[in-house]
Design a protein around this motif. Structure first.
Motif, PDB file in Angstrom:
ATOM      1  N   GLY A 276       0.797  -1.218   0.000  1.00 12.14           N
ATOM      2  CA  GLY A 276       0.000   0.000   0.000  1.00 12.14           C
ATOM      3  C   GLY A 276       0.828   1.265   0.000  1.00 12.14           C
ATOM      4  O   GLY A 276       2.043   1.239  -0.071  1.00 12.14           O
ATOM      5  N   LYS A 277       0.120   2.384   0.092  1.00 11.33           N
ATOM      6  CA  LYS A 277       0.804   3.672   0.136  1.00 11.33           C
ATOM      7  C   LYS A 277       1.053   4.050   1.593  1.00 11.33           C
ATOM      8  O   LYS A 277       0.205   3.826   2.445  1.00 11.33           O
ATOM      9  N   LEU A 278       2.211   4.606   1.845  1.00  9.29           N
ATOM     10  CA  LEU A 278       2.517   5.058   3.197  1.00  9.29           C
ATOM     11  C   LEU A 278       2.136   6.530   3.309  1.00  9.29           C
ATOM     12  O   LEU A 278       2.070   7.224   2.296  1.00  9.29           O
ATOM     13  N   SER A 280       2.847  10.458   3.728  1.00 13.85           N
ATOM     14  CA  SER A 280       4.057  11.133   3.243  1.00 13.85           C
ATOM     15  C   SER A 280       5.024  11.352   4.406  1.00 13.85           C
ATOM     16  O   SER A 280       4.620  11.567   5.543  1.00 13.85           O
ATOM     17  N   GLY A 367      10.156  13.437   0.896  1.00 12.42           N
ATOM     18  CA  GLY A 367       8.729  13.098   0.821  1.00 12.42           C
ATOM     19  C   GLY A 367       7.901  13.954   1.764  1.00 12.42           C
ATOM     20  O   GLY A 367       6.808  14.415   1.418  1.00 12.42           O
ATOM     21  N   LYS A 372       4.686  14.119  -0.500  1.00 15.12           N
ATOM     22  CA  LYS A 372       4.453  13.054  -1.470  1.00 15.12           C
ATOM     23  C   LYS A 372       4.582  11.705  -0.788  1.00 15.12           C
ATOM     24  O   LYS A 372       5.650  11.384  -0.256  1.00 15.12           O
ATOM     25  N   PRO A 373       3.514  10.919  -0.771  1.00 18.08           N
ATOM     26  CA  PRO A 373       3.625   9.601  -0.137  1.00 18.08           C
ATOM     27  C   PRO A 373       4.413   8.630  -1.005  1.00 18.08           C
ATOM     28  O   PRO A 373       4.368   8.693  -2.232  1.00 18.08           O
ATOM     29  N   LEU A 374       5.150   7.737  -0.345  1.00 18.73           N
ATOM     30  CA  LEU A 374       5.911   6.710  -1.063  1.00 18.73           C
ATOM     31  C   LEU A 374       5.176   5.390  -0.932  1.00 18.73           C
ATOM     32  O   LEU A 374       4.373   5.201  -0.020  1.00 18.73           O
ATOM     33  N   SER A 375       5.517   4.475  -1.829  1.00 20.06           N
ATOM     34  CA  SER A 375       4.902   3.159  -1.741  1.00 20.06           C
ATOM     35  C   SER A 375       5.566   2.354  -0.623  1.00 20.06           C
ATOM     36  O   SER A 375       6.783   2.383  -0.457  1.00 20.06           O
ATOM     37  N   GLY A 376       4.742   1.656   0.130  1.00 21.80           N
ATOM     38  CA  GLY A 376       5.273   0.794   1.182  1.00 21.80           C
ATOM     39  C   GLY A 376       6.082  -0.363   0.621  1.00 21.80           C
ATOM     40  O   GLY A 376       6.791  -1.050   1.346  1.00 21.80           O
ATOM     41  N   LYS A 377       5.981  -0.579  -0.682  1.00 17.89           N
ATOM     42  CA  LYS A 377       6.741  -1.660  -1.311  1.00 17.89           C
ATOM     43  C   LYS A 377       8.164  -1.243  -1.668  1.00 17.89           C
ATOM     44  O   LYS A 377       9.004  -2.089  -1.956  1.00 17.89           O
ATOM     45  N   SER A 378       8.399   0.093  -1.666  1.00 16.34           N
ATOM     46  CA  SER A 378       9.742   0.552  -2.042  1.00 16.34           C
ATOM     47  C   SER A 378      10.668   0.482  -0.838  1.00 16.34           C
ATOM     48  O   SER A 378      10.342   0.977   0.236  1.00 16.34           O
TER      49      SER A 378
END
Ligand code: TYD
Ligand code: MG
Length: 421
Positions: A276-278, A280, A367, A372-378
């Motif tokens: 999911g999205k974290l 920001s 961020g 800007k939110p980052l992806s929790g997968k990154s």
């Protein structure tokens, strides 16, 4: 034979042949006390030392005592080696005694516990709070090391716990318990005793505010293993780190959670699947401790400075390194943070020591600043240099592999400028 008198400073432990009002070594006043030198230290009684051919040295088949606390055993390298002396340091109240009771109560091995800090009643309350009790534990209430040793000989245990090194003393030395000389003297006695008897010792030592274990820091070179229990008071996670280990890997990490009933092992700390999205300002780093890779959340918050000087605050991360990364961001990304407060927090009370988290820290700050939110997968992997280049980190391939294994995407950049915000 005339017995020699030496003068020992009760503060620093240095020895002198003549008395004086001031110690020449540490400059303390009135700390020199005369003691009679041990007979076996006298020149006249020197005998040839014993020796043994290495091929004749017998090693016991069952070298290690395994507890059933697997995070503890793995930090030690597979259990407590018989005859070894281990030092467990940490801030007062962090849970050292609790952890050791957890270990002791997880087995039925015979244990002698030198309880120099708490009464038997207090100890009993803690022990029963933890759950299953080991009925083979003997409490020794004397803080005097020689009399405690006599009791140990009678009990003949597999493991002795000394809680704590700052509260035991040797009555043949003049200084008070907790002084450097007492701590050293008691540790030397314990080392000799352990090696001769093949009984393992765990010595607990409190770290003082200055970050030194009052005494234990001075013992690190003496003992076979040095372990520190760390954590933040209001966060339940506790981290057991090996700093030195003659019988196993050093820099290994064990993670526990403090509960109402003692510690529970957190084998899956930093391993969970992400997605999911974290929000920001949050980025995930991959750090190494010993052989394992942990995925750790780094949280940043930036905010316009309203009063004068911008604040930089950091929990779980080196403040100097944070300042350096802010400077690199402003140069490489042309983001001016000179009128912004920057707060950084590492999740779950963890302390980042691995520089490969630099890129994640930078990503979290940028961020937060750009909202800007980052992806929790990154998962950001990389060490920054002052020119804004991202350098390859230690165990980079292991980190990449571990990230892919949990279905995440490792983010490896050439330089910070290509971060793509
Ligand atoms: P303790 O092991 O006495 O710390 P140390 O030996 O390092 O000084 O632990 C102290 C804290 O742990 C105390 O605040 C109470 C808490 N605690 C728990 O939360 N759960 C427990 O099961 C136990 C025994 C203690
Ligand atoms: Mg304690």
């Amino acid at each position: 034979m005339k017995q020699k008198i030496v003068y020992v400073c009760s503060n620093c432990g240095n020895e002198f042949l003549k008395w004086s009002g001031k110690c020449d070594s540490c400059n303390s006043w009135n700390t020199l006390k005369g003691i009679k030198e041990d007979a076996d230290r006298s020149q006249n009684e020197v005998k040839a030392a014993d020796f043994i051919r290495i091929k004749d040295v017998k090693t016991a088949a069952n070298q290690r005592i395994k507890s059933n606390v697997s995070e503890f055993d793995s930090v030690l390298g597979g259990g407590i080696v018989r005859g070894s002396v281990l030092l467990l340091g940490g801030q007062p109240g962090i849970g050292k005694s609790t952890l050791i009771w957890q270990v002791v109560n997880s087995t039925d091995m015979k244990v002698a516990y030198i309880a120099a800090e708490e009464s038997p009643e207090q100890i009993k309350i803690r022990s029963s709070r933890i759950g299953k009790e080991n009925n083979n534990v003997y409490l020794i209430s004397s803080p005097e090391i020689n009399s405690a040793m006599m009791a140990i000989k009678k009990i003949s245990p597999e493991l002795v716990v000394v809680d704590s090194v700052q509260t035991i003393y040797d009555s043949s030395y003049p200084s008070i318990a907790g002084s450097i000389i007492q701590v050293k003297q008691c540790a030397m006695k314990i080392m000799n005793f352990a090696k001769r008897s093949n009984i393992a010792f765990i010595i607990i030592g409190h770290v003082t505010k200055e970050g030194e274990v009052a005494g234990p820091k001075t013992l690190e070179h003496l003992v076979d293993g040095v372990f520190y229990l760390e954590g933040v008071a209001d966060i339940p996670e506790r981290f057991l780190r090996s700093q030195k280990n003659r019988f196993g890997p050093s820099e290994e990490l064990g993670v526990f959670k403090m509960t109402q009933k003692g510690f529970s092992g957190e084998e899956d700390f930093g391993q969970k699947r992400l997605g999911g999205k974290l929000p920001s300002g949050i980025a995930v780093a991959a750090v190494n401790e010993g052989n394992r890779v942990y995925f750790i959340e780094v949280q940043a918050l930036t905010q316009k400075t309203y009063f004068g000087y911008p604040r930089r605050n950091s929990v779980g991360y080196d403040l100097n390194r944070l300042n350096m990364i802010i400077a690199i961001i402003s140069r490489s990304l042309k983001i001016d943070l000179s009128n912004h407060d920057v707060y950084l927090n590492v999740a779950q009370g963890y302390k980042i020591k691995d520089p490969s988290a630099d890129l994640a820290v930078a990503a979290a700050i940028v961020g937060a600043y750009k909202n800007k939110p980052l992806s929790g997968k990154s998962i950001y992997i990389g060490e920054l240099d002052l020119a804004g280049r991202v350098n390859e980190v230690i165990n980079q391939n292991q980190k990449i592999k571990a990230a892919k294994k949990i279905g995440a995407v490792p983010i490896i950049l050439k330089d910070l400028g290509s971060i793509g915000f």
